[in-house]
Design a protein around this motif. Structure first.
Motif, mmCIF file in Angstrom:
data_model
loop_
_atom_site.group_PDB
_atom_site.id
_atom_site.type_symbol
_atom_site.label_atom_id
_atom_site.label_comp_id
_atom_site.label_asym_id
_atom_site.label_seq_id
_atom_site.Cartn_x
_atom_site.Cartn_y
_atom_site.Cartn_z
ATOM 1 N N SER A 611 -67.158 26.109 -6.760
ATOM 2 C CA SER A 611 -68.614 26.016 -6.814
ATOM 3 C C SER A 611 -69.103 24.587 -7.035
ATOM 4 C CB SER A 611 -69.142 26.915 -7.940
ATOM 5 O OG SER A 611 -70.522 26.713 -8.149
ATOM 6 N N LYS A 612 -69.763 24.015 -6.038
ATOM 7 C CA LYS A 612 -70.404 22.715 -6.217
ATOM 8 C C LYS A 612 -71.551 22.821 -7.218
ATOM 9 C CE LYS A 612 -69.281 20.981 -1.590
ATOM 10 N NZ LYS A 612 -69.823 20.508 -0.291
ATOM 11 N N TYR A 613 -72.239 23.951 -7.204
ATOM 12 C CA TYR A 613 -73.364 24.164 -8.123
ATOM 13 C C TYR A 613 -72.885 24.105 -9.571
ATOM 14 C CZ TYR A 613 -77.472 26.618 -10.079
ATOM 15 O OH TYR A 613 -78.596 26.976 -10.808
ATOM 16 N N ALA A 614 -71.847 24.866 -9.897
ATOM 17 C CA ALA A 614 -71.336 24.878 -11.264
ATOM 18 C C ALA A 614 -70.719 23.535 -11.635
ATOM 19 C CB ALA A 614 -70.305 25.993 -11.426
ATOM 20 N N THR A 615 -70.051 22.875 -10.685
ATOM 21 C CA THR A 615 -69.443 21.579 -10.962
ATOM 22 C C THR A 615 -70.501 20.553 -11.341
ATOM 23 O OG1 THR A 615 -67.590 22.006 -9.463
ATOM 24 C CG2 THR A 615 -68.066 19.713 -9.984
ATOM 25 N N GLU A 616 -71.606 20.518 -10.581
ATOM 26 C CA GLU A 616 -72.674 19.555 -10.890
ATOM 27 C C GLU A 616 -73.268 19.819 -12.267
ATOM 28 O OE1 GLU A 616 -75.228 20.064 -7.584
ATOM 29 O OE2 GLU A 616 -73.913 19.005 -6.179
ATOM 30 N N LEU A 617 -73.434 21.080 -12.631
ATOM 31 C CA LEU A 617 -73.945 21.401 -13.964
ATOM 32 C C LEU A 617 -72.961 20.964 -15.047
ATOM 33 C CD1 LEU A 617 -75.367 24.984 -13.316
ATOM 34 C CD2 LEU A 617 -76.701 22.925 -13.806
ATOM 35 N N LEU A 618 -71.673 21.232 -14.804
ATOM 36 C CA LEU A 618 -70.666 20.888 -15.806
ATOM 37 C C LEU A 618 -70.551 19.379 -15.976
ATOM 38 C CD1 LEU A 618 -68.586 22.087 -17.732
ATOM 39 C CD2 LEU A 618 -66.932 22.055 -15.878
ATOM 40 N N LEU A 619 -70.676 18.640 -14.895
ATOM 41 C CA LEU A 619 -70.592 17.188 -14.997
ATOM 42 C C LEU A 619 -71.789 16.607 -15.747
ATOM 43 C CD1 LEU A 619 -69.239 16.272 -11.441
ATOM 44 C CD2 LEU A 619 -68.002 16.255 -13.605
ATOM 45 N N ARG A 620 -72.922 17.298 -15.715
ATOM 46 C CA ARG A 620 -74.080 16.860 -16.480
ATOM 47 C C ARG A 620 -73.908 17.132 -17.971
ATOM 48 N NH1 ARG A 620 -78.137 13.839 -15.877
ATOM 49 N NH2 ARG A 620 -79.722 15.327 -16.545
ATOM 50 N N ALA A 621 -73.112 18.141 -18.294
ATOM 51 C CA ALA A 621 -72.884 18.490 -19.700
ATOM 52 C C ALA A 621 -71.444 18.937 -19.863
ATOM 53 C CB ALA A 621 -73.843 19.589 -20.137
ATOM 54 N N PRO A 622 -70.484 18.005 -19.793
ATOM 55 C CA PRO A 622 -69.063 18.384 -19.777
ATOM 56 C C PRO A 622 -68.601 19.124 -21.027
ATOM 57 C CG PRO A 622 -69.331 15.988 -19.859
ATOM 58 C CD PRO A 622 -70.679 16.566 -19.613
ATOM 59 N N ASP A 623 -69.281 18.920 -22.156
ATOM 60 C CA ASP A 623 -68.849 19.629 -23.356
ATOM 61 C C ASP A 623 -69.079 21.129 -23.268
ATOM 62 O OD1 ASP A 623 -71.566 19.372 -23.400
ATOM 63 O OD2 ASP A 623 -71.717 18.937 -25.543
ATOM 64 N N ALA A 624 -69.804 21.562 -22.225
ATOM 65 C CA ALA A 624 -69.992 23.003 -22.025
ATOM 66 C C ALA A 624 -68.697 23.700 -21.628
ATOM 67 C CB ALA A 624 -71.059 23.254 -20.958
ATOM 68 N N VAL A 625 -67.639 22.941 -21.356
ATOM 69 C CA VAL A 625 -66.322 23.537 -21.101
ATOM 70 C C VAL A 625 -65.949 24.495 -22.232
ATOM 71 C CG1 VAL A 625 -63.851 23.002 -21.068
ATOM 72 C CG2 VAL A 625 -65.415 21.710 -19.647
ATOM 73 N N ALA A 626 -66.409 24.224 -23.423
ATOM 74 C CA ALA A 626 -66.030 25.030 -24.589
ATOM 75 C C ALA A 626 -66.412 26.492 -24.433
ATOM 76 C CB ALA A 626 -66.654 24.449 -25.855
ATOM 77 N N MET A 627 -67.474 26.774 -23.671
ATOM 78 C CA MET A 627 -67.900 28.166 -23.546
ATOM 79 C C MET A 627 -66.910 29.002 -22.723
ATOM 80 S SD MET A 627 -71.025 28.342 -20.742
ATOM 81 C CE MET A 627 -72.094 27.214 -21.614
ATOM 82 N N LEU A 628 -65.987 28.346 -22.014
ATOM 83 C CA LEU A 628 -65.010 29.088 -21.215
ATOM 84 C C LEU A 628 -63.954 29.779 -22.073
ATOM 85 C CD1 LEU A 628 -64.355 26.482 -18.367
ATOM 86 C CD2 LEU A 628 -65.894 28.440 -18.322
ATOM 87 N N ALA A 629 -63.905 29.447 -23.347
ATOM 88 C CA ALA A 629 -62.848 29.987 -24.202
ATOM 89 C C ALA A 629 -63.073 31.433 -24.596
ATOM 90 C CB ALA A 629 -62.711 29.128 -25.460
ATOM 91 N N ASP A 630 -64.321 31.891 -24.564
ATOM 92 C CA ASP A 630 -64.615 33.233 -25.078
ATOM 93 C C ASP A 630 -65.623 33.901 -24.157
ATOM 94 O OD1 ASP A 630 -65.305 35.522 -26.522
ATOM 95 O OD2 ASP A 630 -65.202 34.495 -28.460
ATOM 96 N N GLU A 631 -65.275 35.072 -23.644
ATOM 97 C CA GLU A 631 -66.185 35.788 -22.745
ATOM 98 C C GLU A 631 -67.505 36.113 -23.419
ATOM 99 O OE1 GLU A 631 -64.448 39.159 -20.886
ATOM 100 O OE2 GLU A 631 -62.904 37.998 -19.834
ATOM 101 N N ARG A 632 -67.491 36.248 -24.737
ATOM 102 C CA ARG A 632 -68.748 36.524 -25.436
ATOM 103 C C ARG A 632 -69.724 35.370 -25.295
ATOM 104 N NH1 ARG A 632 -66.060 38.148 -31.093
ATOM 105 N NH2 ARG A 632 -64.867 36.310 -30.447
ATOM 106 N N ASP A 633 -69.199 34.142 -25.159
ATOM 107 C CA ASP A 633 -70.064 32.982 -24.973
ATOM 108 C C ASP A 633 -70.644 32.921 -23.564
ATOM 109 O OD1 ASP A 633 -69.676 32.136 -27.561
ATOM 110 O OD2 ASP A 633 -67.986 30.827 -27.055
#
Length: 1011
Positions: A611-633
C-alpha cells in the motif's frame, strides 16, 4: 504355585523387553516353540514392535511349508534373523505378504539379501514376472487367454512386493542409506511401469505396432527419490511407429496402451493396490489429452506453459517405454526449464505454487504434516528448486533433479552455506525416514505423523521411534526430534534464499554462502524486484557497519525479504523499510520490537510492500509502527473518544493553525489505523466506512470550532451567528472511502439583534476560515470540503440561512435534491440548528404521498443520463465500480427510490446508510431476501475495490485496472489468493466482480425500472 510364579516372572520380563501384551506374547512363544530359541527371541525384542513381529513370525511359521527349516535358518543366520524381525516389527503389510507368499522369506537370506540390485535386474525380474522377454516387447499369447490382465497383473504386483520386502529389510537394518533407498524405489517403480506396459502391448498388439510410446517420470519418481508409497507422476509421449503411419491413429493407439498400463498398476487385486499412476502434470493437466506427440509437447511449453510447470519439469526423466523417444523429449524440453526464471510471470507463478501448497493443508492436519506443513519436506524441496531455477540458468552444475544432490551442488557452487546445506540435508533425511516408517506399516500413501492424542497414535509413534533406535520414551523422543528438525527447516527455508543477498553487500562471516553482485541481482529479479540494483543499495545501507542496529537488521532482513517478495511491490516495501528504519534509527524500542515480535515485522512488510497510501502515512509518523504489535490497537476508536482528544488539542494550542495541524496528526494516525486493519483483514468494508466517517466528522467539527474562535479573535467579538455543517453524500451516509471528499452544506441563523448583512458576512468568514484551515499545505491525504450539493449547485451561495433553505426547498427544489437530502446528517457545529435543519428537510426526503409516477420517470431519466454522461471518457463501464452496471450507483439509486416512496409510512427506512436502508426495506417486505443479499454483496465488493485501489495506488480510482500487474496487486491487497484450477488472483477478482455486478444489475433493472 512355583510354576505359576515362573510364568509370571517370564511375562514380566517380556513386558520389560518391550512387549505390549506380554501375556499374549508368552502364549505365542509357547505355541510356536520360539520360547526355546533365545537368539530369535532377542531379535524379536529388538524389533520396532515386538508384538507385531512375534505375531507376523507366528503366522509365517503356520504358513510356510517347512517351519523347521525356517527356524533352523533363523537360529543359525543372524543377518536373516535381524532382517526378518525388523521387517515384521515395522510393517504389518509386509507381514501379510509373507503370509500369502511364505517362501519369500528366502529373499532375506544370504549374501544377495544385503546387495543392492541394479536397475537392469529390477527390470528383467519384473518383466519375467509377467512372462515378457527382456526387451519388454512381448508376452506369450497363451498366458493371455481368458482374463489375462488380472492374473498376470497379480503376478506383477506380487513380484513388486517381493522386491519391496528385500529393500525394506536392508533399510530397517541400516544396510542401505536413505538416498539409495529412494533411488531404488524409483527404479522399482520404473520397472513396474515397464512390466505393465508389456502387458498392455500384449493385450493390444495392434496398438503396439502402430506407435512408439515413452513414459517420462516426473516428481519424486523422475528425480529418483520415491517413497515406499507415492503416486507415480508420469507424462506420455508418442510418435507413429513408421514414417507412413498416421499421427492421429498412432495417438489413439498410444492412448489405449497408456490407459491399459495405468489400469494394470492401479487396480486393486489379491495383492492390493501398488500405487496410483498420476498423469495430471501433463500439458493442460487433467483437461488435456493423456498422450501427445513430441512436437505437441514442445509447442505447448513454448506457448502456454506456466512457470510452475517448468518447475515440475526439473525432475523429468524417461523411465519406461521407448528410451530414444524419451531422451528426445528431455533434450527438447530441458533448455526451456532453465529459461523459466526469465519469464515475466516467474515470481507470480512461484508464489502461486507456494500458496497452493499451503492451501491444501487441512487445518486438522497442519500440525502433523510431514510433507506440506511448516518446516516439512516441501519447504526444503521448494527452496532448492527455486534456487536451481534462478542459478541453473547460467550454472549447469546445479541442475540435478534429486533434492539432496541438488542441495550439495548448490552448496559447492556457493549458493548455500556448507553448514546450512548439511543441516538441511540431515533434516531432509530425518523427515523422509519418518515418512517411510509411516507408510511401511500398511504400505499406504500418507504424509501424516500419527496423532499423539490417541492410543493408536501413541502406539504408532512408539513403533516408529524404536525403528529409529530410540529406546527411553520412543514416542516422546521422536516428537521432540521432529519438532527440532521442522523448526530448523523453517529457519533455513527462510534463510536459504535471502541470506546470501546480504552477504553480497555486508561484511558477514566467510563461512556463509556469498553471492557476487551479479548473482545477487539475479536472485532479486527472481524475487520480483523490478530494480534489483536499487534493492542492493537499500540492503547495503541497512546492513553495513558494526552497530547493534545493523546487526539486528541483518538478522531480520532474510525473513523480511521473503515477505516483501510475497507483496505486490517488493521494491517499495524494501525502500519503505529503509526509510522508516532511518527515521527511527535512534529510537531504541523500534528494532527491539521488530526482533522480539515477528508479527510486527511481518505486518510492516505487508503494509509497505502493498500500500502506497499506508506507506506515505507511516513515513509521516513512523512511530506509529508500535500499533502493529497488538490487534486491539488497530480497532476503530469511538467518536466520543476521538472528540475528547480533539477537544484537548484545541485547548492546548493558542493558534488555529497549530490546533488544526495537531488535528491532522490525529486524523493521520486514525487513517493509518484504519488502513492497516483493512489490509490485514481485521475490518470489513462497513467498519472501514464508519471509521473514516467518524474521524472526518471529528476533524471537521474541531476545525470548525477553531475557525469560529479565529473569526472571533480577528473581529474582537464572537460571531453573531449559529453555524452548522451538514454532511451529505457518502459522508452523510457514514460510508466514506479513503479518497472521498467531504460533501457538506453550510447552514446558519443570525443571533437576536443581528442584521442580515452582518450575519451573512460572519457566516461566510467562518466557512472561508474552515476551508483555509483544512486546506493548509500538508503531505497528508487531503480533506476536501465540497459544497456542490447546495441549492442551485455551484451557482448558488455557499452559505445560507435556515430560512433561505426553507424558501428554496419550498419553491424551487428539484426531485434530485430530495433524493440527495436522504443522506443529510448534521455533523458539526450548533446541534440545535442541525436538528432544526433536519426537521425542515424531513418532509422533502420522506414525502407523505411518496413519489408520483412522473417523479419516478424523472428519477429514471436522471439515472440513465448520469450513466451516459458522467462515466469518464475511455473508461470500461463493466469495470467502473461507481457508475458501471451493477456498481455502487445502481444499488444506491434502488435504495433511495424505495426510501422516497415508502419512508413516510415506514420509519425504519429513515436512515442515511445504504446497507441499513436496504436491510430495513427487506424487513418491511419491500425487497425479497435474495434480492437484498445480491444488492448488498455487490455494494460491499465495489466499495472494497474502490478502497483497495486507493490503498494500493495512493490515489483515488473508481475502475478496476486493466493492466494485469496492477490488477494482480489490487487482488492481492483484497486477499485474493490463486487457487489450483481457477487461474490467477487477477482473474479471480474479475470473475467475482462480474458475477456480483451482473446479478445486481438484473435486480436493479427489475426493482428500479420495472416496479
Amino acid at each position: 504355585m512355583i510354576a505359576r510364579g515362573r510364568q509370571e516372572t517370564t511375562t514380566g520380563t517380556l513386558a520389560r523387553q518391550g512387549f505390549g501384551d506380554a501375556g499374549r506374547a508368552r502364549e505365542l512363544l509357547d505355541s510356536t516353540g520360539l520360547a526355546d530359541h533365545p537368539s530369535i527371541l532377542a531379535d524379536l525384542t529388538a524389533a520396532a514392535d515386538p508384538d507385531l513381529a512375534l505375531l507376523g513370525l507366528t503366522r509365517l511359521l503356520e504358513s510356510v511349508a517347512a517351519p523347521g527349516e525356517l527356524l533352523a535358518a533363523l537360529d543359525g543366520e543372524s543377518d536373516l534373523r535381524a532382517r526378518l524381525t525388523r521387517v515384521l516389527g515395522a510393517s504389518r503389510a509386509l507381514g501379510d505378504h509373507l503370509t500369502r507368499h511364505p517362501e519369500d522369506w528366502r529373499e532375506l537370506r544370504g549374501h544377495d539379501a544385503a546387495r543392492q540390485p541394479g536397475a537392469g535386474e529390477y527390470r528383467a525380474g519384473l518383466l519375467h514376472a509377467v512372462g515378457a522377454d527382456p526387451s519388454g516387447a512381448s508376452v506369450p499369447v497363451a498366458d493371455l487367454a481368458g482374463h489375462p490382465t488380472a492374473r498376470v497383473a497379480t503376478a506383477l504386483h506380487a513380484a513388486y512386493r517381493r522386491r519391496v520386502l528385500h529393500l525394506a529389510a536392508r533399510d530397517l537394518t541400516g544396510i542401505t542409506e536413505l538416498d539409495d533407498i529412494a533411488a531404488e524405489l524409483a527404479g522399482l517403480a520404473a520397472a513396474v511401469l515397464e512390466g505393465a506396459l508389456a502387458l498392455a502391448r500384449a493385450e493390444d498388439p495392434a496398438a503396439a505396432r502402430l506407435c512408439r510410446l515413452a513414459v517420462v517420470g516426473m516428481g519424486k519418481c523422475g528425480a529418483g527419490e520415491l517413497n515406499y508409497v507415492s503416486d507415480v507422476d508420469v507424462v506420455f509421449v508418442a510418435e507413429p511407429a513408421t514414417a507412413d503411419a498416421g499421427e492421429q491413429e498412432a495417438l489413439r493407439a498410444a492412448t489405449r496402451l497408456a490407459t491399459s498400463m495405468m489400469r494394470v498398476i492401479s487396480e486393486p487385486g489379491s495383492e492390493g493396490t501398488l500405487w496410483e499412476v498420476d498423469a495430471a502434470l501433463r500439458p493442460e493437466g487433467k483437461n488435456g489429452p493423456l498422450v501427445r506427440t513430441l512436437a505437441s509437447h514442445v509447442s505447448y511449453y513454448e506457448r502456454w506453459a506456466k512457470t510452475w510447470e517448468f518447475q515440475a519439469l526439473l525432475k523429468a526423466r524417461p523411465i519406461a517405454g521407448d528410451a530414444d523417444l524419451g531422451e528426445q523429449y528431455l533434450a527438447q524440453i530441458a533448455p526451456m526449464v532453465w529459461q523459466a526464471a526469465d519469464r515475466p510471470n516467474f515470481v507470480d507463478d512461484v508464489q502461486a505454487m507456494r500458496r497452493r501448497v499451503e492451501a491444501h493443508i487441512a487445518p486438522s492436519e497442519a500440525e502433523r504434516q510431514l510433507k506440506l506443513g511448516r518446516g516439512g519436506l516441501r519447504d526444503i524441496e521448494f527452496a532448492v528448486q527455486l534456487l536451481q531455477l534462478v542459478h541453473g540458468r547460467s550454472d549447469d552444475s546445479v541442475r540435478s533433479p534429486a533434492t539432496l544432490t541438488a542441495l550439495a551442488e548448490l552448496s559447492a557452487g556457493g549458493y548455500v552455506g556448507r553448514a546450512d546445506a548439511g543441516e538441511l540435508a540431515e533434516s531432509y533425511r530425518f523427515l523422509r525416514r519418518l515418512e517411510h516408517l509411516v507408510q511401511l506399516y500398511r504400505l499406504r500413501r500418507t504424509h501424516l505423523l500419527p496423532d499423539p492424542n490417541t492410543d493408536e497414535g501413541r502406539r504408532d509413534l512408539r513403533r516408529m521411534g524404536r525403528a529409529l533406535g530410540l529406546r527411553g520414551d520412543p514416542a516422546a523422543e521422536l516428537l521432540a526430534a521432529w519438532r527440532r528438525h521442522t523448526a530448523e527447516v523453517r529457519r533455513l527455508h527462510e534463510k536459504l534464499f535471502y541470506r546470501p543477498l546480504l552477504n553480497a553487500v555486508a561484511r558477514l562471516p566467510e563461512s556463509e554462502a556469498r553471492l557476487s553482485p551479479e548473482q545477487a541481482r539475479s536472485r532479486l529479479e527472481a524475487l520480483g524486484f523490478l530494480d534489483p540494483a536499487g534493492a542492493l543499495r537499500h540492503l547495503e545501507a541497512l546492513t553495513q557497519g558494526v552497530s547493534r542496529s545493523a546487526a539486528i537488521r541483518r538478522t531480520l532482513l532474510p525473513v523480511m525479504l521473503g515477505w516483501f517478495a510475497d507483496c505486490p511491490d517488493p521494491d517499495a516495501g524494501l525502500l519503505g523499510f529503509r526509510q522508516v528504519s532511518e527515521a527511527l534509527d535512534n529510537t531504541p524500542w523500534y528494532l527491539r520490537l521488530l526482533r522480539d515480535d515477528v508479527r510486527v515485522a511481518e505486518r510492516m512488510a505487508r503494509l509497505l510492500g502493498t500500500s502506497k497510501y499506508a506507506t506515505e502515512l507511516l513515513l509521516r509518523a513512523p512511530d506509529a509502527v508500535a500499533m502493529l504489535a497488538d490487534e486491539r490497537d488497530l480497532a476503530p476508536r469511538h467518536r466520543a473518544e476521538l472528540r475528547t482528544e480533539a477537544a484537548a488539542i484545541l485547548h492546548r494550542h493558542a493558534s488555529a493553525e497549530g490546533a488544526v495541524t495537531a488535528l491532522r496528526s490525529l486524523r493521520r494516525r486514525e487513517l493509518l489505523r484504519t488502513a492497516t486493519a483493512d489490509l490485514l483483514g481485521l475490518n470489513d468494508v462497513t467498519t472501514v466506512g464508519t471509521a473514516l466517517t467518524e474521524i472526518t466528522a471529528v476533524t471537521v467539527d474541531a476545525a470548525l470550532r477553531a475557525a469560529i474562535a479565529e473569526v472571533a479573535r480577528t473581529r474582537d467579538a464572537p460571531p453573531p451567528v449559529r453555524f452548522c455543517v451538514v454532511a451529505m453524500g457518502r459522508f452523510g451516509g457514514g460510508e466514506l472511502s479513503y479518497a472521498s471528499d467531504a460533501d457538506v452544506l453550510f447552514v446558519y441563523t443570525a443571533r437576536a439583534g443581528t442584521d442580515a448583512e452582518t450575519a451573512a458576512a460572519s457566516a461566510r468568514a467562518i466557512a472561508a476560515e474552515l476551508r483555509r484551515l483544512l486546506e493548509l499545505p500538508a503531505a497528508d491525504p487531503p480533506l476536501v470540503i465540497d459544497t456542490a450539493l447546495r441549492p442551485e449547485g455551484r451557482n448558488g451561495p455557499e452559505v445560507r440561512t435556515l430560512s433561505s433553505y426553507a424558501n428554496y426547498y419550498t419553491r424551487w427544489s428539484a426531485l434530485w435534491e430530495s433524493q440527495a437530502l436522504l443522506r443529510a446528517w448534521p455533523v458539526a457545529g450548533d446541534s440545535d440548528l442541525g436538528a432544526e435543519f433536519t426537521n425542515l428537510i424531513d418532509p422533502l426526503r420522506y414525502p407523505e404521498d411518496g413519489v408520483s409516477e412522473s417523479g419516478i420517470r424523472e428519477i429514471r431519466k436522471l439515472k440513465a443520463r448520469m450513466e451516459a454522461e458522467r462515466l469518464p471518457r475511455g473508461a470500461d463501464p463493466a469495470l467502473h465500480t461507481k457508475l458501471g452496471p451493477g456498481g455502487l450507483s445502481d444499488v444506491e439509486w434502488v435504495v433511495q427510490l424505495l426510501q422516497l416512496r415508502h419512508a413516510h409510512r415506514c420509519p425504519e427506512l429513515r436512515t442515511t446508510g445504504t446497507l441499513r436502508a436496504l436491510e430495513a426495506a427487506r424487513d418491511a417486505g419491500l425487497v425479497e431476501d435474495e434480492d437484498a443479499d445480491t444488492l448488498a454483496a455487490a455494494w460491499r465488493l465495489a466499495s472494497r475495490i474502490r478502497d483497495a485501489v486507493t490503498l494500493v495506488r495512493g490515489k483515488a480510482g473508481d475502475s478496476i485496472p486493466t493492466d494485469v500487474r496492477a490488477r494482480a496487486a489490487l487482488a492481492q491487497a483484497l486477499g485474493y489468493l490463486p487457487a489450483e484450477d481457477e487461474g490467477s488472483a487477477s482473474e479471480q477478482l474479475l470473475e467475482d466482480y462480474r458475477q456480483h455486478t451482473r446479478r445486481a444489475r438484473a435486480v436493479m433493472e427489475r426493482l428500479f425500472y420495472d416496479s
